[in-house]
Design an enzyme around this catalytic site. Structure first.
Site, PDB file in Angstrom:
ATOM      1  CG  ASP A  14      -2.280   0.571   0.892  1.00 25.11           C
ATOM      2  OD1 ASP A  14      -2.364   1.791   0.710  1.00 25.11           O
ATOM      3  OD2 ASP A  14      -3.247  -0.204   0.779  1.00 25.11           O
ATOM      4  CB  SER A  64      -6.495   2.342   0.115  1.00 22.58           C
ATOM      5  OG  SER A  64      -5.193   2.774   0.417  1.00 22.58           O
ATOM      6  NE  ARG A 187      -8.010  12.114   7.251  1.00 23.23           N
ATOM      7  CZ  ARG A 187      -7.829  11.577   6.051  1.00 23.23           C
ATOM      8  NH1 ARG A 187      -7.626  12.343   4.992  1.00 23.23           N
ATOM      9  NH2 ARG A 187      -7.845  10.268   5.895  1.00 23.23           N
ATOM     10  CG  HIS A 463      -2.993   8.435  -1.541  1.00 24.11           C
ATOM     11  ND1 HIS A 463      -4.296   7.989  -1.584  1.00 24.11           N
ATOM     12  CD2 HIS A 463      -2.512   8.035  -0.339  1.00 24.11           C
ATOM     13  CE1 HIS A 463      -4.582   7.351  -0.464  1.00 24.11           C
ATOM     14  NE2 HIS A 463      -3.515   7.370   0.307  1.00 24.11           N
TER      15      HIS A 463
END
Length: 514
Positions: A14, A64, A187, A463
Site C-alpha cells: 500500500d 486505497s 479528521r 497519495h
C-alpha cells in the site's frame, strides 16, 4: 484428504509508487535487497493506479478504496467522486430524492440542515465541491438554517491547507444569504476507523452538544489558533464556531444531518454513533431524533437513506473463485483489512464460500511513524503459515506500511517502513518457493515515494499519481507494458487456468513461456 495447493499470492504494497525523482523518495532511499533481487531476476513493469485508468477524473491521485475495487473487480469502476461530480454538472444532484427529502423534512419541522464531511479538495474521502453543491441546494430549497460541520484534512492535502477552504465557505454562505460554518475538527478525531472511540466521541459531542475544547466566532480564526497550538489540519482540536449572538449550532430533534463523505471506511464509525440504537462505543449524552442521510453506502448494517447507492459489481475475482470451487485467503492489518475484503469484493461485506479472512491488529499508537514496521512481522507469520498449509489457491495480502507511515510525512520513518516490508516479502517469497507457489507484487497507489511537497516545502502526506510496481515471481514469463490495476484480476485467473468472465474488461498482463 485435501489436495495440496500451489498458492498464487497477490502482495499489495500500500502506498508504494515509482518515482524517477529520488529526492525525499523514501522507497528509493530504503535498503530493499529483496525487491532489488526480485526486480533483477523476474519480469516486471509499472502499471497505472490513478486518474481515468481507475475511474477517477483525469489526473486525480489514486487511493486505497479505489485501488482495491479495481484490483478485485477486473474492470475500471466508475468512482463515486466522478459519479457525483457528473450528477452535479448535469443538475441531477439537486433533484436527488434522498437529499431533497432530508432538506424538506428539516424545513417542515422548523429545524436546521446540518452538513458534515471532510472539507477538502483531496478527492479521496470527499470533495468540497460536493459539499458546496449541498449547501447551495439546501438554501435553494428554502432552508434558512444551514450549518456546516467541517472535518479538516491535511492528509490527502498539504498539512496546513484548510484556510482557503474555510474562507471560501465563509464567502459562500455570505453570498447565499443563509448558513454558516458551525464547527471544525481534524479528521484524526471525526474519521477514525480503528475503534478509537475516544476520538470519535469528541466529534459527536461537538455536533450534538457544541461541547468543544475551544470556541471562536470565526472558522479561520479557529484554524489560526490551532496552528498556534502546533496542530496541523488533521489534528485540529474540537472547535465550536459561534454566531453573532455567541450561540453555537447543535443538532436537534427534527433537524437533518447529511454526511457528504463518499468513501465508506472512515465514515462508518461516526455514522454508527449517530444512528445505531444499540451503539455502545461511548456514552452519548444526547441522541437527537433527526433525518440522517449518507451520500453513499457505508455498510450493510447502517440503516439510513443513501443518496447514491452502490452499483452492483458481478463476477469479481472473489466471486469467480467461489464459482470455480477455489479457496482463497484475505489477510491484512486493521488499517487495510476492509480493503482486501469489502472493497476487493466490490463492496460486499460477506465472505464468499471458500474465502477465509485473517485480521491482524494494527499497533495502538497515535501515529504510525512511532512504529513504522506496524504489525508486519505478525502479519507475515500468519501469511507464511497459510502458504505452508497449502490450503489456498489464491491469497490476497496488503502491507499497509508505505501508505500509513507515508501519511505521517516523516521521511525517516517511511524509510524504515519500506525496509520492514522488504524483509517480510523475503519471507513470503521463500515460503512460496517451498510449496511451488507464485506471487504478484504490486501496489494500489503511490505515497512513500514522495515525502516532501516540492512547491511548498511542507511534508507531502498525500497519495500520488505515480505508476506502481508489478512484479511476477514464478514461472518463466513476459509482462505487457501499459497495464492498470483492473488488469490484475484477469491476470490472476489466467495464471491459475480459469476463464475470464465477460464482466471483466481488464487484460492479462503475464504470459507464461511454454
Amino acid at each position: 484428504m485435501t489436495t495440496a495447493k500451489r498458492p498464487l499470492a497477490l502482495l499489495i504494497l500500500d502506498g508504494w509508487g515509482y518515482r524517477e525523482n529520488t529526492h525525499n523518495n523514501a522507497i528509493f532511499h530504503a535498503n530493499t535487497p529483496v525487491l532489488d533481487r526480485l526486480n533483477a531476476q523476474y519480469p516486471h513493469s509499472l502499471i497505472s493506479g490513478s486518474g481515468l485508468d481507475v475511474g477517477l477524473p483525469d489526473g486525480q491521485m489514486g487511493n486505497s478504496e479505489v485501488g482495491h475495487i479495481n484490483l478485485g473487480s477486473g474492470r475500471v469502476v466508475y468512482q463515486e467522486l466522478t459519479r457525483i461530480s457528473k450528477a452535479i454538472a448535469d443538475h441531477e444532484f439537486e433533484q436527488n430524492p434522498a437529499l431533497c427529502d432530508a432538506v424538506d423534512s428539516a424545513i417542515k419541522a422548523g429545524g436546521a440542515v446540518h452538513i458534515m464531511g471532510l472539507l477538502s479538495a483531496g478527492g479521496v474521502h470527499s470533495h468540497e465541491e460536493h459539499i458546496e453543491a449541498m449547501c447551495r441546494m439546501a438554501v435553494a430549497r428554502g432552508a434558512t438554517k444551514v450549518y456546516l460541520h467541517a472535518f479538516l484534512d491535511g492528509r490527502d492535502t498539504p498539512p496546513r491547507s484548510a484556510k482557503s477552504s474555510l474562507s471560501h465557505f465563509d464567502d459562500l454562505f455570505t453570498t447565499l444569504g443563509h448558513g454558516r460554518i458551525a464547527s471544525i475538527i481534524g479528521r484524526y478525531f471525526a474519521m477514525d476507523r480503528d475503534n478509537r472511540w475516544d476520538r470519535v466521541s469528541q466529534a459527536y459531542d461537538l455536533i450534538t452538544q457544541g461541547k468543544s475544547k475551544f470556541q471562536y466566532d470565526n472558522a479561520v480564526t479557529a484554524l489560526e489558533a490551532a496552528y498556534e497550538r502546533n496542530e496541523n489540519d488533521e489534528f485540529v482540536s474540537s472547535s465550536a464556531i459561534t454566531d453573532a449572538d455567541g450561540q453555537v449550532a447543535t443538532l436537534q430533534d427534527g433537524d437533518a444531518l447529511i454526511f457528504m463523505n463518499f468513501r465508506a471506511d472512515r465514515a462508518r464509525q461516526i455514522t454508527r454513533s449517530f444512528i445505531n440504537p444499540d451503539f455502545d462505543g461511548f456514552e452519548r449524552a444526547v441522541v437527537p431524533k433527526m433525518h440522517f442521510v449518507t451520500l453513499t453506502e457505508y455498510a450493510g448494517d447502517i440503516k439510513a437513506p443513501i443518496a447514491y447507492p452502490s452499483e452492483n459489481l458481478v463476477n469479481t475475482l472473489g466471486e469467480v473463485l467461489q464459482k470455480q470451487g477455489r479457496t482463497q485467503l484475505r489477510i491484512s492489518e486493521t488499517e487495510k483489512y476492509a480493503h482486501v475484503t469489502f472493497f476487493f469484493n466490490g463492496g460486499k461485506e460477506e465472505p464468499f464460500e471458500g474465502e477465509d479472512r485473517i485480521l491482524i491488529n494494527s499497533p495502538k499508537v497515535a501515529t504510525y511513524d512511532l512504529q513504522p514496521e506496524m504489525s508486519s512481522a505478525e502479519l507475515t507469520d500468519k501469511l507464511v503459515a497459510a502458504i505452508e498449509s497449502t490450503k489456498y489457491d489464491v491469497i490476497i495480502c496488503n502491507y499497509p506500511n508505505g501508505d500509513m507511515v507515508g501519511h505521517t510525512g516523516n521521511f525517516d520513518a517511511a524509510v524504515k517502513a519500506c525496509e520492514a516490508v522488504d524483509a517480510c516479502i523475503g519471507r513470503v517469497v521463500d515460503a512460496l518457493a517451498k510449496v511451488g507457489g507464485e506471487c504478484i507484487i504490486t501496489a494500489d497507489h503511490g505515497n512513500a515515494e514522495q515525502m516532501t511537497d516540492e512547491t511548498t516545502g511542507q511534508a507531502h502526506t498525500a497519495h500520488t499519481s505515480e505508476l506502481v510496481p508489478f512484479v511476477f515471481v514464478g514461472r518463466n514469463a513476459t509482462i505487457d507494458e501499459g497495464g492498470k490495476l483492473s488488469d490484475v484480476a484477469p491476470t490472476i485467473l489466467t495464471l491459475i487456468g480459469e476463464a475470464i468472465p465477460a464482466e471483466m474488461t481488464g487484460k492479462p498482463l503475464i504470459h507464461i513461456k511454454e
